[in-house]
Design an enzyme around this catalytic site. Structure first.
Site, PDB file in Angstrom:
ATOM      1  CG  ASP A 167      40.355  13.882  56.860  1.00 46.11           C
ATOM      2  OD1 ASP A 167      40.480  14.928  57.528  1.00 46.11           O
ATOM      3  OD2 ASP A 167      39.786  13.856  55.762  1.00 46.11           O
ATOM      4  CG  ASP A 193      36.103  11.660  45.041  1.00 46.62           C
ATOM      5  OD1 ASP A 193      35.705  12.272  46.066  1.00 46.62           O
ATOM      6  OD2 ASP A 193      37.170  11.032  45.007  1.00 46.62           O
ATOM      7  CG  HIS A 213      36.593  12.451  49.318  1.00 51.53           C
ATOM      8  ND1 HIS A 213      37.536  12.662  48.344  1.00 51.53           N
ATOM      9  CD2 HIS A 213      36.729  13.493  50.175  1.00 51.53           C
ATOM     10  CE1 HIS A 213      38.197  13.765  48.591  1.00 51.53           C
ATOM     11  NE2 HIS A 213      37.724  14.300  49.695  1.00 51.53           N
ATOM     12  CD  GLU A 238      39.593   9.537  47.711  1.00 54.11           C
ATOM     13  OE1 GLU A 238      38.482  10.008  47.416  1.00 54.11           O
ATOM     14  OE2 GLU A 238      40.658  10.126  47.466  1.00 54.11           O
TER      15      GLU A 238
HETATM   16  C1  GLP Z   1      39.742  16.899  51.673  1.00 49.95           C
HETATM   17  C2  GLP Z   1      39.274  16.575  53.084  1.00 49.95           C
HETATM   18  C3  GLP Z   1      37.768  16.492  53.159  1.00 49.95           C
HETATM   19  C4  GLP Z   1      37.150  17.703  52.497  1.00 49.95           C
HETATM   20  C5  GLP Z   1      37.552  17.746  51.053  1.00 49.95           C
HETATM   21  C6  GLP Z   1      36.964  18.921  50.302  1.00 49.95           C
HETATM   22  O1  GLP Z   1      39.830  15.792  50.871  1.00 49.95           O
HETATM   23  N1  GLP Z   1      39.845  15.375  53.578  1.00 49.95           N
HETATM   24  O2  GLP Z   1      37.359  16.394  54.514  1.00 49.95           O
HETATM   25  O3  GLP Z   1      35.751  17.657  52.615  1.00 49.95           O
HETATM   26  O4  GLP Z   1      38.965  17.856  51.001  1.00 49.95           O
HETATM   27  O5  GLP Z   1      37.801  20.022  50.431  1.00 49.95           O
HETATM   28  P1  GLP Z   1      37.402  21.500  50.123  1.00 49.95           P
HETATM   29  O6  GLP Z   1      36.513  21.926  51.231  1.00 49.95           O
HETATM   30  O7  GLP Z   1      38.694  22.256  50.133  1.00 49.95           O
HETATM   31  O8  GLP Z   1      36.727  21.498  48.809  1.00 49.95           O
END
Ligand code: GLP
Length: 256
Positions: A63, A132, A134, A139
């Protein structure tokens, strides 16, 4: 799903690193799907230390934010180059990250999907999980058949990601993400989650019903998913003892 619960995030990360290292040794021209966020950072550090040969590896990131200048420190482009790509011998033309500044974003998303198909699909996709549920930036209520496209972030995700920016208002509203359908086509999915704030999302994804309200729950339909957790992230799993027993009693030929 194979649920691997380790005492610490470092130990769970070590297992994930060994799985990827084995793939790169077995298949030097492997196609890897990569993720951003704080969760895979220690994984990338471990992979760098392993001194693997990345010269034939192709990567596709999940992403990217829309509208941030590419060199902005919070683009996933900057994140990947700073935390992984500049430290390994990967060829720049084999690195793919969605272009958040493309003139025609829907066309660039279709092109991204075409590139994944052209190289024969993703061998292993690294995934984190949002609080959440995702995956990437898919989302809750994302179509479980979705492809790479534009998404609008939820308030929760913008609050969660504000820690990387100066404030919540600086977090973009719009993003490009591989779709759930895209992720489901990876031959293996490797999901990492650490910390108590991921416990509910993980319990719902692993043991709850398959629902777009928790997009990660669709991984129950994928034939090859490994989920690497630390104890806090596993703390709401009802069958944790079973997963621990399975891991501790793996036949030698199945160990990592
Ligand atoms: C973002 C990314 C996701 C990731 C998520 C969790 O939203 N787009 O790919 O899994 O954050 O992030 P973290 O690993 O910092 O908790």
């Amino acid at each position: 799903m194979e649920i691997i619960i380790r005492e610490t995030a470092a130990s769970a990360t070590g297992i994930a690193a060994r799985i990827i290292a084995k793939l790169l040794r077995d298949k030097p021209a492997a196609v890897l799907g990569l993720a951003t966020g704080s969760t895979p950072l220690p994984l990338y550090r471990t992979l760098i230390e392993m001194n693997l040969d990345w010269s034939q590896v192709t990567t596709f990131n999940l992403d990217e934010y829309i509208g941030l200048p590419r060199e902005h420190p919070q683009t996933y482009h900057s994140f990947m180059w700073e935390n992984l790509f500049q430290h390994i011998n990967i060829s720049k033309d084999r690195v793919h990250i969605p272009d958040g500044n493309a003139a025609d974003i829907p066309a660039s998303c279709a092109d991204y999907e075409a590139r994944i198909r052209e190289v024969g699909g993703i061998d292993l996709q690294v995934l984190g999980i949002g609080t959440d549920g995702h995956l990437g930036f898919n989302e809750p209520t994302s179509s479980l058949a979705s492809r790479t496209r534009i998404k609008t972030l939820t308030r929760q995700t913008r609050v969660d990601n504000a820690r990387f920016f100066g404030s919540e208002s600086e977090v973009p509203h719009h993003v490009i993400t591989m779709g759930i359908g895209t992720i489901m086509e990876a031959r293996t999915n490797l999901l990492l989650a650490f910390g108590e704030n991921k416990a509910r999302a993980i319990a719902e994804a692993v043991e709850g019903p398959i629902t777009s309200i928790n997009p990660a729950s669709v991984l129950q339909m994928h034939p090859a998913v490994k989920v690497c957790l630390d104890e806090p992230a596993a703390s709401e799993l009802k069958r944790a003892d079973y997963y621990r027993w399975v891991y501790d009693n793996k036949p030698a030929w199945q160990t990592f």
